[in-house]
Design a protein around this motif. Sequence first.
Motif, PDB file in Angstrom:
ATOM      1  N   ARG A  30      -1.389  -2.456   4.943  1.00  0.00           N
ATOM      2  CA  ARG A  30      -0.923  -1.083   4.753  1.00  0.00           C
ATOM      3  C   ARG A  30      -2.087  -0.178   4.375  1.00  0.00           C
ATOM      4  O   ARG A  30      -2.047   0.542   3.389  1.00  0.00           O
ATOM      5  CB  ARG A  30       0.142  -1.034   3.672  1.00  0.00           C
ATOM      6  N   SER A  31      -3.102  -0.211   5.179  1.00  0.00           N
ATOM      7  CA  SER A  31      -4.277   0.603   4.881  1.00  0.00           C
ATOM      8  C   SER A  31      -4.040   2.077   5.205  1.00  0.00           C
ATOM      9  O   SER A  31      -4.851   2.917   4.844  1.00  0.00           O
ATOM     10  CB  SER A  31      -5.482   0.087   5.662  1.00  0.00           C
ATOM     11  N   TRP A  32      -2.950   2.394   5.848  1.00  0.00           N
ATOM     12  CA  TRP A  32      -2.644   3.776   6.218  1.00  0.00           C
ATOM     13  C   TRP A  32      -1.995   4.548   5.076  1.00  0.00           C
ATOM     14  O   TRP A  32      -1.940   5.778   5.101  1.00  0.00           O
ATOM     15  CB  TRP A  32      -1.713   3.804   7.422  1.00  0.00           C
ATOM     16  N   VAL A  33      -1.511   3.865   4.054  1.00  0.00           N
ATOM     17  CA  VAL A  33      -0.716   4.517   3.012  1.00  0.00           C
ATOM     18  C   VAL A  33      -1.555   5.473   2.167  1.00  0.00           C
ATOM     19  O   VAL A  33      -1.170   6.624   1.963  1.00  0.00           O
ATOM     20  CB  VAL A  33      -0.017   3.463   2.125  1.00  0.00           C
ATOM     21  N   ALA A  34      -2.693   5.001   1.670  1.00  0.00           N
ATOM     22  CA  ALA A  34      -3.503   5.844   0.782  1.00  0.00           C
ATOM     23  C   ALA A  34      -4.022   7.100   1.487  1.00  0.00           C
ATOM     24  O   ALA A  34      -3.907   8.200   0.926  1.00  0.00           O
ATOM     25  CB  ALA A  34      -4.655   5.029   0.191  1.00  0.00           C
ATOM     26  N   ALA A  77       6.658  14.510  -0.295  1.00  0.00           N
ATOM     27  CA  ALA A  77       6.508  13.485   0.741  1.00  0.00           C
ATOM     28  C   ALA A  77       5.339  12.557   0.411  1.00  0.00           C
ATOM     29  O   ALA A  77       5.400  11.354   0.675  1.00  0.00           O
ATOM     30  CB  ALA A  77       6.306  14.143   2.100  1.00  0.00           C
ATOM     31  N   GLY A  78       4.283  13.105  -0.187  1.00  0.00           N
ATOM     32  CA  GLY A  78       3.168  12.274  -0.628  1.00  0.00           C
ATOM     33  C   GLY A  78       3.597  11.269  -1.681  1.00  0.00           C
ATOM     34  O   GLY A  78       3.172  10.109  -1.661  1.00  0.00           O
ATOM     35  N   PHE A  79       4.455  11.704  -2.600  1.00  0.00           N
ATOM     36  CA  PHE A  79       4.961  10.767  -3.603  1.00  0.00           C
ATOM     37  C   PHE A  79       5.867   9.709  -2.970  1.00  0.00           C
ATOM     38  O   PHE A  79       5.857   8.545  -3.383  1.00  0.00           O
ATOM     39  CB  PHE A  79       5.711  11.505  -4.713  1.00  0.00           C
ATOM     40  N   VAL A  80       6.646  10.081  -1.987  1.00  0.00           N
ATOM     41  CA  VAL A  80       7.505   9.110  -1.295  1.00  0.00           C
ATOM     42  C   VAL A  80       6.643   8.064  -0.588  1.00  0.00           C
ATOM     43  O   VAL A  80       6.921   6.863  -0.640  1.00  0.00           O
ATOM     44  CB  VAL A  80       8.461   9.815  -0.317  1.00  0.00           C
ATOM     45  N   VAL A  81       5.587   8.523   0.069  1.00  0.00           N
ATOM     46  CA  VAL A  81       4.685   7.593   0.754  1.00  0.00           C
ATOM     47  C   VAL A  81       3.978   6.687  -0.253  1.00  0.00           C
ATOM     48  O   VAL A  81       3.721   5.520   0.018  1.00  0.00           O
ATOM     49  CB  VAL A  81       3.662   8.362   1.617  1.00  0.00           C
ATOM     50  N   SER A  82       3.692   7.212  -1.445  1.00  0.00           N
ATOM     51  CA  SER A  82       2.976   6.416  -2.446  1.00  0.00           C
ATOM     52  C   SER A  82       3.770   5.200  -2.912  1.00  0.00           C
ATOM     53  O   SER A  82       3.189   4.244  -3.425  1.00  0.00           O
ATOM     54  CB  SER A  82       2.592   7.280  -3.638  1.00  0.00           C
ATOM     55  N   THR A  83       5.082   5.208  -2.728  1.00  0.00           N
ATOM     56  CA  THR A  83       5.880   4.040  -3.115  1.00  0.00           C
ATOM     57  C   THR A  83       5.617   2.851  -2.216  1.00  0.00           C
ATOM     58  O   THR A  83       5.971   1.728  -2.570  1.00  0.00           O
ATOM     59  CB  THR A  83       7.385   4.365  -3.102  1.00  0.00           C
ATOM     60  N   GLN A  84       5.005   3.061  -1.058  1.00  0.00           N
ATOM     61  CA  GLN A  84       4.688   1.969  -0.139  1.00  0.00           C
ATOM     62  C   GLN A  84       3.344   1.338  -0.405  1.00  0.00           C
ATOM     63  O   GLN A  84       2.973   0.375   0.246  1.00  0.00           O
ATOM     64  CB  GLN A  84       4.726   2.494   1.301  1.00  0.00           C
ATOM     65  N   TRP A  85       2.603   1.875  -1.369  1.00  0.00           N
ATOM     66  CA  TRP A  85       1.249   1.384  -1.651  1.00  0.00           C
ATOM     67  C   TRP A  85       1.322   0.106  -2.463  1.00  0.00           C
ATOM     68  O   TRP A  85       2.034   0.018  -3.443  1.00  0.00           O
ATOM     69  CB  TRP A  85       0.481   2.447  -2.417  1.00  0.00           C
ATOM     70  N   LYS A  86       0.586  -0.919  -2.021  1.00  0.00           N
ATOM     71  CA  LYS A  86       0.544  -2.191  -2.753  1.00  0.00           C
ATOM     72  C   LYS A  86      -0.832  -2.445  -3.254  1.00  0.00           C
ATOM     73  O   LYS A  86      -1.793  -2.169  -2.668  1.00  0.00           O
ATOM     74  CB  LYS A  86       0.970  -3.335  -1.852  1.00  0.00           C
TER      75      LYS A  86
END
Length: 86
Positions: A30-34, A77-86
């Motif tokens: 998931r390198s696209w998340v950050a 939306a940035g915060f929503v995407v941040s939930t996918q960051w591992k």
Amino acid sequence: MPKSRIRKKDDYTPPSSSKQATTINLSSGRSWVAPLMLAMFLIGLAWIVVFYVTTGDMPIKAFGNWNIVVGFGFIAAGFVVSTQWK
């Protein structure tokens, strides 16, 4: 006064088993998340700053004060995407 005897415990040795050590793969793919998260934050911030600096003439004049909501929408939306960051 006499010294007390020092008791030495045996060193711990784990029981031997036939299991081999497993390797853990830390790459989650998931390198696209950050980058996407940071892009959404920056787009939202830039949208709000441009709206205030141009006194409502830009980015979209027809939206009026709803431009602030659009900017905060990008940030949310940035915060929503941040939930996918591992």
